[in-house]
Design an enzyme around this catalytic site. Structure first.
Site, PDB file in Angstrom:
ATOM      1  N   GLU B  32      24.324  15.092  64.990  1.00 18.52           N
ATOM      2  CA  GLU B  32      25.007  16.135  65.430  1.00 18.52           C
ATOM      3  C   GLU B  32      25.416  16.085  67.180  1.00 18.52           C
ATOM      4  O   GLU B  32      24.497  15.522  67.798  1.00 18.52           O
ATOM      5  CB  GLU B  32      23.994  17.318  65.457  1.00 18.52           C
ATOM      6  CG  GLU B  32      24.403  18.639  66.156  1.00 18.52           C
ATOM      7  CD  GLU B  32      25.706  19.281  65.740  1.00 18.52           C
ATOM      8  OE1 GLU B  32      25.741  19.642  64.467  1.00 18.52           O
ATOM      9  OE2 GLU B  32      26.633  19.568  66.431  1.00 18.52           O
ATOM     10  N   THR B  39      27.621  26.105  64.608  1.00 19.14           N
ATOM     11  CA  THR B  39      28.330  27.485  65.056  1.00 19.14           C
ATOM     12  C   THR B  39      27.423  28.688  64.690  1.00 19.14           C
ATOM     13  O   THR B  39      27.428  29.452  65.692  1.00 19.14           O
ATOM     14  CB  THR B  39      29.614  27.561  64.133  1.00 19.14           C
ATOM     15  OG1 THR B  39      30.614  26.669  64.426  1.00 19.14           O
ATOM     16  CG2 THR B  39      30.330  28.782  64.538  1.00 19.14           C
ATOM     17  N   CYS B  40      26.731  28.693  63.644  1.00 18.04           N
ATOM     18  CA  CYS B  40      25.935  29.750  63.591  1.00 18.04           C
ATOM     19  C   CYS B  40      25.161  30.220  64.442  1.00 18.04           C
ATOM     20  O   CYS B  40      24.959  31.430  64.826  1.00 18.04           O
ATOM     21  CB  CYS B  40      25.438  29.760  62.024  1.00 18.04           C
ATOM     22  SG  CYS B  40      23.774  30.668  61.722  1.00 18.04           S
ATOM     23  N   LYS B  49      24.795  38.660  67.063  1.00 18.45           N
ATOM     24  CA  LYS B  49      23.639  39.598  66.951  1.00 18.45           C
ATOM     25  C   LYS B  49      22.881  40.047  68.015  1.00 18.45           C
ATOM     26  O   LYS B  49      22.568  41.120  68.197  1.00 18.45           O
ATOM     27  CB  LYS B  49      22.887  39.118  65.712  1.00 18.45           C
ATOM     28  CG  LYS B  49      23.471  39.303  64.339  1.00 18.45           C
ATOM     29  CD  LYS B  49      24.529  40.189  64.230  1.00 18.45           C
ATOM     30  CE  LYS B  49      25.709  39.615  63.209  1.00 18.45           C
ATOM     31  NZ  LYS B  49      26.676  38.756  63.888  1.00 18.45           N
ATOM     32  N   GLY B 179      43.793  39.800  66.033  1.00 20.67           N
ATOM     33  CA  GLY B 179      43.050  39.311  64.723  1.00 20.67           C
ATOM     34  C   GLY B 179      42.200  40.482  64.300  1.00 20.67           C
ATOM     35  O   GLY B 179      41.114  40.457  64.864  1.00 20.67           O
ATOM     36  N   GLY B 180      42.342  41.429  63.526  1.00 25.90           N
ATOM     37  CA  GLY B 180      41.366  42.565  63.163  1.00 25.90           C
ATOM     38  C   GLY B 180      40.904  42.028  61.858  1.00 25.90           C
ATOM     39  O   GLY B 180      40.471  42.743  60.776  1.00 25.90           O
ATOM     40  N   VAL B 238      51.233  39.529  68.597  1.00 25.26           N
ATOM     41  CA  VAL B 238      51.463  39.285  69.884  1.00 25.26           C
ATOM     42  C   VAL B 238      52.521  38.127  69.994  1.00 25.26           C
ATOM     43  O   VAL B 238      52.213  36.965  69.476  1.00 25.26           O
ATOM     44  CB  VAL B 238      50.383  39.152  70.835  1.00 25.26           C
ATOM     45  CG1 VAL B 238      50.614  38.400  72.200  1.00 25.26           C
ATOM     46  CG2 VAL B 238      49.204  40.050  70.864  1.00 25.26           C
ATOM     47  N   HIS B 456      11.481  57.301  49.826  1.00 22.06           N
ATOM     48  CA  HIS B 456      12.258  58.340  50.477  1.00 22.06           C
ATOM     49  C   HIS B 456      11.371  58.797  51.801  1.00 22.06           C
ATOM     50  O   HIS B 456       9.991  58.468  51.796  1.00 22.06           O
ATOM     51  CB  HIS B 456      12.158  59.771  49.789  1.00 22.06           C
ATOM     52  CG  HIS B 456      12.632  60.879  50.480  1.00 22.06           C
ATOM     53  ND1 HIS B 456      13.767  60.865  50.739  1.00 22.06           N
ATOM     54  CD2 HIS B 456      12.382  61.670  50.992  1.00 22.06           C
ATOM     55  CE1 HIS B 456      14.157  61.898  51.358  1.00 22.06           C
ATOM     56  NE2 HIS B 456      12.932  62.681  51.549  1.00 22.06           N
TER      57      HIS B 456
END
Lengths: 136, 481
Positions: B32, B39-40, B49, B179-180, B238, B456
């Site tokens: 590596e 990337t993660c 996150k 980019g949406g 754009v 619940h």
């Protein structure tokens, strides 16, 4: 929730079966939600309105209203082009609860077929419809 | 002698494959060039996150008054502290993976890998040290990187990719996101919470325009963006940008022809911002790794082709993860699942990769999560289906949390009541999807879900409630509604 007798339903308006009200002339028509609708929806938390200049046919969805309880679509009572929207609702959606016929109006349109207003209900007919319980 | 497995790339595909191969008795080497985790861990899932957690905390603080908390003064993000915390999360997780590697005696080479032949990778480490890793089988887990717009190349400063967006030391006053899709929408909410003025430009007619994402989820997300004053320009692109005095001027133009615009602005729009974040897709890391020495098959866009056993067109050479392209879903959990399959097949266990029942999580505000088919896809496959929806705001827990936006939609087969798809947009959607994934995987019917007692008050009740509705017996809804 209000009983039918408690509802504020002005004489000079026309009402749709989907609980929108209409007021105006061939030049300019204001549209909003009825006292019955705001009462049923409960606390309004957000109103999504269309862009000015958008054209809608009668019966098409022109906006979305969110309350604490539910999310509902709003339907054009008559056809036309949107000429103005109530910008105050963006930050003060509660105006729909507080003043459904004045400060809580939704959109203003230039009607394309003003005669469609004749298909809408007068106060008595609207009240009668609500009384039959076939509303919603 | 045990089988020697060489794995190129240590993302969630490569490192999971390495552990599985070692469990099966192989002698494993992983090469590596960047930090372990791919990337993660380093640029994607995990750092975003960490950012998202801070963004949500800021949002909560802004609702302090509503929630009955008195805050004196204003609340701002501290990017320096945030970056320290983000890096600590990354480092500690990376260390954890390395400890697992050690426990299995997996060799980790932090080097540039260059494939010489199907059983030999040259590992070029620091200070030009080289070592050849000789193996019996090879797994390519080489990943992908952000795609550039040719007319607007990345400069790492004014025009950035998601790689840089996670490492900003200051909150940009204004940012334009091109980019949406999933990544663009996630960053739009994050930067909005941080206090940036955000504009999002998407060429298609809806946000997150993926076939697996229910169109209703896109509508809700767009509405939530509007509530937060994120400016969304659909059907726009754009065209170009100008740079002056530290600002970028973006020239935005409609991606549609005049007739399709229906009253929308037709003229070119100019927006001046501090940064442009380009999120228009990703491309494979297949360059300068010696893949040409293998002669394996790739498609026209450079994505590697494999069979169901994750083996490339070169026997003994497997490929997994993002490098297989969007047709195989470029998601960390897919790479990991492929890694397990590749490792097992490389070591004599025959197992096919299955892409059925694949959950997708999107960390917008609120979150989106989907599994199984959309209503549209189900009809295309000629199922007789019904789609039922349950609004989160009908749940006591959602009301108590003050997070009422969104719904759960269930797609079920009218004939046998089997659950075919679940689409959630709402609070904690990405955690809630697991139940739907299991239901579909096990062939559950809507009765199965409806008859399962759900605790619940929890958000998970939405899955049960929507199943009641799919049986025409919704509980927390008006009769006939």
């Amino acid at each position: 929730m209000k009983s039918i007798q408690e509802l504020n339903l002005p004489e000079d308006l026309r009402y749709s079966q989907d609980h929108e009200w209409v007021r105006g002339s061939e030049e300019k028509v204001m549209i909003g939600l009825t006292d019955y609708a705001q009462d049923q929806l409960g606390r309004i938390v957000y109103v999504e309105l269309p862009q000015v200049r958008k054209v809608f046919k009668k019966g098409h969805v022109f906006g979305v209203i969110e309350s604490a309880k539910t999310v509902s679509e709003m339907y054009m009572p008559i056809s036309g082009e949107v000429s103005d929207v109530n910008g105050l609702l963006e930050n003060s959606p509660h105006l729909v609860n507080k003043s459904p016929y004045q400060e809580g109006w939704m959109i203003e349109i230039k009607p394309s077929e003003f005669s469609e207003i004749d298909t809408l209900l007068k106060k008595e007919a609207y009240m009668e419809m609500l009384g039959k319980g076939d509303a919603d | 002698m045990s089988t020697r497995i060489a794995i190129l790339g240590a993302g969630p595909g490569g490192y999971v494959a390495a552990i599985r191969a070692a469990q099966l008795g192989a002698q494993v080497s992983v090469i590596e060039r960047d930090n372990i985790g791919g990337t993660c861990l380093n640029y994607g899932c995990i750092p975003t996150k960490a950012l998202k957690t801070t963004a949500e905390l800021l949002e909560t603080f802004r609702r302090a008054h509503e929630m009955g908390v008195k805050v004196d003064g204003e609340v701002w993000p501290n990017m320096t502290r945030l970056m320290v915390r983000k890096q600590r999360v990354i480092d500690e997780f990376a260390e954890g993976i390395l400890r697992i590697f050690d426990s299995y005696k997996i060799q980790f080479l932090k080097s540039e890998g260059y494939v010489l032949e199907p059983n030999r990778i040259r590992a070029k480490g620091m200070r030009n040290s080289t070592a050849d890793v000789v193996s019996d089988k090879m797994i390519l887990a080489i990943g992908s990187r952000p795609l550039e717009i040719p007319s607007l190349p990345f400069d790492g400063h004014k025009v950035i990719s998601s790689d840089e967006a996670i490492s900003l030391n200051e909150v940009p006053e204004s940012i334009l996101i091109i980019g949406g899709g999933i990544i663009g929408c996630e960053f739009a909410f994050i930067f909005n919470s941080f206090g940036s003025s955000v504009t999002l430009v998407e060429a298609m007619s809806r946000l997150i325009p993926l076939p697996s994402v229910d169109a209703d989820c896109s509508i809700i997300i767009q509405r939530e963006m509007r509530k937060r004053k994120i400016r969304v320009l659909l059907n726009n692109t754009v065209a170009r940008a100008e740079f002056n005095e530290g600002k970028v001027r973006a020239f935005i133009k409609p991606a549609l022809s005049g007739e399709e615009l229906n009253g929308a602005e037709e003229k070119q729009l100019i927006q001046e911002v501090d940064k442009i974040l380009v999120c228009v897709g990703r491309k494979p890391n297949t360059q300068s790794m010696g893949l040409e020495n293998l002669g394996l098959q790739m498609d026209n866009n450079g994505w590697i082709t494999t069979n169901d056993f994750m083996e490339t067109t070169v026997p003994g050479v497997y490929a997994i993860g993002d490098a297989l392209g969007p047709a195989k879903a470029m998601l960390a959990h897919v790479a990991s699942a492929e890694g397990l399959v590749a490792a097992e097949n490389a070591l004599g266990i025959s197992r096919k990769m299955s892409y059925e029942t694949l959950p997708v999580g999107i960390w917008t505000s609120p979150e989106i999560a989907c599994v199984g088919v959309t209503e549209e896809q189900a009809r295309e496959r000629r199922y007789t289906v019904r789609a039922d929806k349950f609004l989160f705001r009908a749940l006591g827990k959602a009301q108590a949390m003050g997070e009422i936006a969104g719904h759960v939609k269930i797609i079920s087969d009218v004939q046998n009541k089997r659950v075919l798809g679940i689409h959630i947009v709402g609070p904690h959607a990405t955690d809630l999807i697991a139940e739907g994934t299991l239901a579909i995987k096990m062939g559950a019917t809507v009765d199965d879900v409806a008859e399962t007692i759900h605790a619940h008050p929890t958000l998970s009740e939405a899955l049960m409630e929507v199943s009641h509705r799919a049986l025409d017996a919704g509980i927390h809804y008006l009769k006939g509604d």
